[in-house]
Scaffold this active site. Sequence first.
Site, short mmCIF file in Angstrom:
data_model
loop_
_atom_site.label_atom_id
_atom_site.label_comp_id
_atom_site.label_asym_id
_atom_site.label_seq_id
_atom_site.Cartn_x
_atom_site.Cartn_y
_atom_site.Cartn_z
N GLU A 33 63.09 32.71 74.34
CA GLU A 33 61.77 33.43 74.22
C GLU A 33 61.67 34.79 74.63
OE1 GLU A 33 59.36 31.75 73.26
OE2 GLU A 33 60.29 29.70 73.07
N ASP A 34 60.69 35.49 74.58
CA ASP A 34 60.81 36.98 74.68
C ASP A 34 60.73 37.22 76.20
OD1 ASP A 34 59.84 37.50 72.37
OD2 ASP A 34 57.74 37.47 72.58
N ASP A 35 60.47 36.15 77.25
CA ASP A 35 60.80 36.21 78.59
C ASP A 35 62.04 35.73 79.20
OD1 ASP A 35 60.58 33.61 78.53
OD2 ASP A 35 58.99 33.15 79.71
#
Length: 211
Positions: A33-35
């Site tokens: 994920e982006d995080d």
Amino acid sequence: MKIILTVAGALEHAWNKAKLVHRDIKPENIMIEDDGTVKVADLGLARMAGHKRQMESLTVEGTPNYMSPEQARGITNLDCRTDMYSLGATLYHLLTGKIPFDDPDQMKVIQGQVNGFLPYPRELNRSISIGVAQLLTKLMMKDPDDRYDDWSEATAEIKKVAAGRVMLSKTSGGTSTISQPQVKGESEAAARRVKQHVPIFIRLPFWTLVL
């Protein structure tokens, strides 16, 4: 190694809680994920250990380039060690840039998993540490009995390798899909690495892992 360790942790949880075998671990099924959260995707082929379906023994399910030798032979009584092999094949691809047994003929790929061998990873990428090469060798042993006994043992070794250590006798005995090293002085370098504990940086196609 953080990504691989997280995937191993997820597979360990699934195994400990439900005796679940993913059966299709590969780069495409590891989502970031982006995080930075790492997720294991696609449980379409997942089975509980001991589960058998009618006619299953006549088919081979999974992605041949990453499946274990026992899965490639159509064995249905699989356990967590088959996912260990697939995780090793995935890590091999990520580190070397080479898909295991890359061939358009899927039968040749399957035969490669059962009887073939892959180049020693440090011959393809010298920035791969000896410890990581040893980890790959152990994860990709042909016989599941020669791999780790369970995920807790495997994750402990992954953490050890991430700290820059080598595994010494952990890869002894049995036959691995990973070929024996042809690099002169490889064992001597491993001995030095035990004493030094020097971290090594490995650059992957899309991210850098600290080992």
